[in-house]
Design a protein around this motif. Structure first.
Motif, mmCIF file in Angstrom:
data_model
loop_
_atom_site.group_PDB
_atom_site.id
_atom_site.type_symbol
_atom_site.label_atom_id
_atom_site.label_comp_id
_atom_site.label_asym_id
_atom_site.label_seq_id
_atom_site.Cartn_x
_atom_site.Cartn_y
_atom_site.Cartn_z
ATOM 1 N N GLY A 154 -53.727 103.367 -20.193
ATOM 2 C CA GLY A 154 -54.560 102.458 -19.410
ATOM 3 C C GLY A 154 -56.021 102.855 -19.431
ATOM 4 O O GLY A 154 -56.912 102.017 -19.626
ATOM 5 N N THR A 155 -56.299 104.145 -19.251
ATOM 6 C CA THR A 155 -57.688 104.591 -19.262
ATOM 7 C C THR A 155 -58.299 104.484 -20.660
ATOM 8 O O THR A 155 -59.498 104.226 -20.792
ATOM 9 C CB THR A 155 -57.801 106.039 -18.756
ATOM 10 N N LEU A 156 -57.477 104.656 -21.694
ATOM 11 C CA LEU A 156 -57.990 104.514 -23.054
ATOM 12 C C LEU A 156 -58.424 103.072 -23.323
ATOM 13 O O LEU A 156 -59.471 102.830 -23.935
ATOM 14 C CB LEU A 156 -56.936 104.947 -24.074
ATOM 15 N N LEU A 157 -57.633 102.099 -22.860
ATOM 16 C CA LEU A 157 -58.013 100.696 -23.040
ATOM 17 C C LEU A 157 -59.327 100.389 -22.324
ATOM 18 O O LEU A 157 -60.206 99.703 -22.867
ATOM 19 C CB LEU A 157 -56.906 99.780 -22.512
ATOM 20 N N VAL A 158 -59.477 100.902 -21.107
ATOM 21 C CA VAL A 158 -60.722 100.673 -20.360
ATOM 22 C C VAL A 158 -61.887 101.372 -21.062
ATOM 23 O O VAL A 158 -62.994 100.828 -21.143
ATOM 24 C CB VAL A 158 -60.589 101.157 -18.904
ATOM 25 N N ALA A 159 -61.655 102.577 -21.577
ATOM 26 C CA ALA A 159 -62.713 103.297 -22.286
ATOM 27 C C ALA A 159 -63.169 102.540 -23.530
ATOM 28 O O ALA A 159 -64.361 102.497 -23.852
ATOM 29 C CB ALA A 159 -62.238 104.692 -22.657
ATOM 30 N N LEU A 160 -62.221 101.921 -24.243
ATOM 31 C CA LEU A 160 -62.586 101.100 -25.403
ATOM 32 C C LEU A 160 -63.448 99.919 -24.973
ATOM 33 O O LEU A 160 -64.409 99.552 -25.667
ATOM 34 C CB LEU A 160 -61.322 100.603 -26.108
ATOM 35 N N ALA A 161 -63.113 99.332 -23.828
ATOM 36 C CA ALA A 161 -63.936 98.241 -23.302
ATOM 37 C C ALA A 161 -65.350 98.736 -23.005
ATOM 38 O O ALA A 161 -66.342 98.037 -23.292
ATOM 39 C CB ALA A 161 -63.296 97.674 -22.037
ATOM 40 N N ILE A 162 -65.459 99.921 -22.437
ATOM 41 C CA ILE A 162 -66.772 100.481 -22.118
ATOM 42 C C ILE A 162 -67.595 100.697 -23.391
ATOM 43 O O ILE A 162 -68.804 100.443 -23.416
ATOM 44 C CB ILE A 162 -66.610 101.796 -21.329
ATOM 45 N N VAL A 163 -66.935 101.159 -24.472
ATOM 46 C CA VAL A 163 -67.623 101.323 -25.751
ATOM 47 C C VAL A 163 -68.204 99.990 -26.213
ATOM 48 O O VAL A 163 -69.364 99.912 -26.648
ATOM 49 C CB VAL A 163 -66.663 101.892 -26.817
ATOM 50 N N LEU A 164 -67.400 98.925 -26.116
ATOM 51 C CA LEU A 164 -67.872 97.601 -26.544
ATOM 52 C C LEU A 164 -69.012 97.107 -25.658
ATOM 53 O O LEU A 164 -70.019 96.581 -26.155
ATOM 54 C CB LEU A 164 -66.713 96.599 -26.508
ATOM 55 N N PHE A 165 -68.853 97.254 -24.337
ATOM 56 C CA PHE A 165 -69.905 96.824 -23.419
ATOM 57 C C PHE A 165 -71.203 97.592 -23.678
ATOM 58 O O PHE A 165 -72.291 97.015 -23.708
ATOM 59 C CB PHE A 165 -69.476 97.037 -21.968
ATOM 60 N N ARG A 166 -71.080 98.899 -23.859
ATOM 61 C CA ARG A 166 -72.271 99.732 -24.060
ATOM 62 C C ARG A 166 -72.968 99.366 -25.369
ATOM 63 O O ARG A 166 -74.199 99.300 -25.433
ATOM 64 C CB ARG A 166 -71.870 101.206 -24.039
ATOM 65 N N GLN A 167 -72.180 99.119 -26.423
ATOM 66 C CA GLN A 167 -72.760 98.755 -27.711
ATOM 67 C C GLN A 167 -73.524 97.430 -27.623
ATOM 68 O O GLN A 167 -74.571 97.265 -28.248
ATOM 69 C CB GLN A 167 -71.655 98.643 -28.769
ATOM 70 N N ALA A 168 -72.991 96.499 -26.830
ATOM 71 C CA ALA A 168 -73.622 95.190 -26.702
ATOM 72 C C ALA A 168 -74.677 95.158 -25.603
ATOM 73 O O ALA A 168 -75.313 94.119 -25.389
ATOM 74 C CB ALA A 168 -72.549 94.129 -26.419
ATOM 75 N N GLY A 169 -74.872 96.270 -24.897
ATOM 76 C CA GLY A 169 -75.860 96.313 -23.822
ATOM 77 C C GLY A 169 -75.412 95.579 -22.578
ATOM 78 O O GLY A 169 -76.243 95.128 -21.787
ATOM 79 N N LEU A 170 -74.086 95.461 -22.394
ATOM 80 C CA LEU A 170 -73.546 94.739 -21.249
ATOM 81 C C LEU A 170 -73.070 95.728 -20.194
ATOM 82 O O LEU A 170 -73.156 96.938 -20.367
ATOM 83 C CB LEU A 170 -72.382 93.843 -21.690
ATOM 84 N N LEU A 171 -72.556 95.206 -19.102
ATOM 85 C CA LEU A 171 -71.917 96.034 -18.087
ATOM 86 C C LEU A 171 -70.732 95.277 -17.541
ATOM 87 O O LEU A 171 -70.400 94.192 -18.021
ATOM 88 C CB LEU A 171 -72.904 96.415 -16.976
ATOM 89 N N THR A 172 -70.064 95.852 -16.578
ATOM 90 C CA THR A 172 -68.890 95.209 -16.003
ATOM 91 C C THR A 172 -68.933 95.381 -14.501
ATOM 92 O O THR A 172 -69.920 95.868 -13.957
ATOM 93 C CB THR A 172 -67.598 95.801 -16.607
ATOM 94 N N GLY A 173 -67.861 94.988 -13.829
ATOM 95 C CA GLY A 173 -67.838 95.091 -12.380
ATOM 96 C C GLY A 173 -67.220 96.386 -11.913
ATOM 97 O O GLY A 173 -66.999 97.315 -12.682
ATOM 98 N N GLY A 174 -66.935 96.458 -10.622
ATOM 99 C CA GLY A 174 -66.299 97.628 -10.041
ATOM 100 C C GLY A 174 -67.167 98.871 -10.148
ATOM 101 O O GLY A 174 -68.372 98.814 -10.402
ATOM 102 N N THR A 175 -66.535 100.016 -9.971
ATOM 103 C CA THR A 175 -67.260 101.274 -10.061
ATOM 104 C C THR A 175 -67.832 101.518 -11.463
ATOM 105 O O THR A 175 -68.937 102.050 -11.584
ATOM 106 C CB THR A 175 -66.358 102.448 -9.641
ATOM 107 N N PRO A 176 -67.114 101.120 -12.537
ATOM 108 C CA PRO A 176 -67.755 101.233 -13.860
ATOM 109 C C PRO A 176 -69.054 100.433 -13.940
ATOM 110 O O PRO A 176 -70.003 100.863 -14.593
ATOM 111 C CB PRO A 176 -66.694 100.669 -14.812
ATOM 112 N N GLY A 177 -69.094 99.279 -13.262
ATOM 113 C CA GLY A 177 -70.318 98.484 -13.245
ATOM 114 C C GLY A 177 -71.461 99.197 -12.545
ATOM 115 O O GLY A 177 -72.602 99.201 -13.020
ATOM 116 N N LEU A 178 -71.161 99.805 -11.397
ATOM 117 C CA LEU A 178 -72.171 100.599 -10.700
ATOM 118 C C LEU A 178 -72.645 101.750 -11.576
ATOM 119 O O LEU A 178 -73.843 102.085 -11.602
ATOM 120 C CB LEU A 178 -71.599 101.139 -9.383
ATOM 121 N N THR A 179 -71.704 102.355 -12.293
ATOM 122 C CA THR A 179 -72.054 103.466 -13.173
ATOM 123 C C THR A 179 -72.936 102.995 -14.316
ATOM 124 O O THR A 179 -73.886 103.685 -14.704
ATOM 125 C CB THR A 179 -70.780 104.134 -13.717
ATOM 126 N N PHE A 180 -72.635 101.813 -14.865
ATOM 127 C CA PHE A 180 -73.476 101.268 -15.919
ATOM 128 C C PHE A 180 -74.908 101.069 -15.426
ATOM 129 O O PHE A 180 -75.872 101.370 -16.131
ATOM 130 C CB PHE A 180 -72.922 99.926 -16.415
#
Length: 200
Positions: free
Chosen positions: A19-45
């Motif tokens: 589960g964490t690996l799938l989320v980490a892959l999403a973070i890689v994609l978001f970071r590469q595209a200069g995007l962010l997401t919600g929740g605590t990862p969003g705050l971290t972004f």
């Protein structure tokens, strides 16, 4: 008919790692595209884009108060699994750029695929009584205590977080980040409802 399995330790470990690996892959994609997401990862972004401090470090530190809340409100097992999930995501988010490099990705596709990956990863964690800390802990608590849908609660919180990005990134990236957050929360809202699946 409700499904209520009891997961063993190996099943929980598999869910935490996957589960964490799938989320980490999403973070890689978001970071590469200069995007962010919600929740605590969003705050971290938001903190990452503003400060440049490594994402994994910020993510682990931001979650420290929520470990205590998880322990007090949802029990030792949930708090321990959440701590492990947060630690794994923090590590994965720093290791993955060395293991996989995305040279170019369409931002719209990154938002959609990232949202699907993150939603699937979060769903896996929720079904094994874990979360990625922060707002997810509060959403799980309110779902257990009051029967409110975690996906809907997460979506409301994500809207506020992503809108906060207007002060840091451009409007186009904010719109695409909203798209990613909607996809993520669609996965949660459709696939996780109170009483449907609540493994131990």
């Amino acid at each position: 008919m409700d499904i209520n399995p009891y997961h063993n330790v190996l099943e929980d470990v598999q869910a935490l790692l996957s589960g964490t690996l799938l989320v980490a892959l999403a973070i890689v994609l978001f970071r590469q595209a200069g995007l962010l997401t919600g929740g605590t990862p969003g705050l971290t972004f938001l903190a990452y884009y503003a400060s440049g401090v490594p994402f994994g470090v910020l993510y682990f530190l931001i979650n420290i108060p929520f470990y205590i809340f998880a322990f007090l409100a949802l029990g030792r097992a949930f708090a321990f699994k959440t701590f492990c999930a947060v630690a794994l995501l923090s590590l994965y988010s720093e290791w993955l750029p060395h293991w996989i490099r995305v040279e170019s990705i369409d931002p719209v596709f990154a938002a959609i695929l990232g949202g699907l990956l993150a939603g699937a990863g979060l769903l896996m964690l929720i079904r094994h009584q874990a979360s990625l800390g922060g707002i997810g802990v509060l959403a799980m608590y309110l779902q257990q205590r009051h029967g409110w849908r975690a996906g809907s609660l997460q979506m409301i919180a994500d809207a506020f977080i992503v809108c906060g990005a207007l002060f840091i990134v451009d409007q186009e990236r904010v719109v695409l980040s909203i798209l990613g957050a909607l996809v993520l929360n669609m996965v949660l809202a459709v696939n996780h409802r109170p009483g449907r699946y609540f493994g131990q």
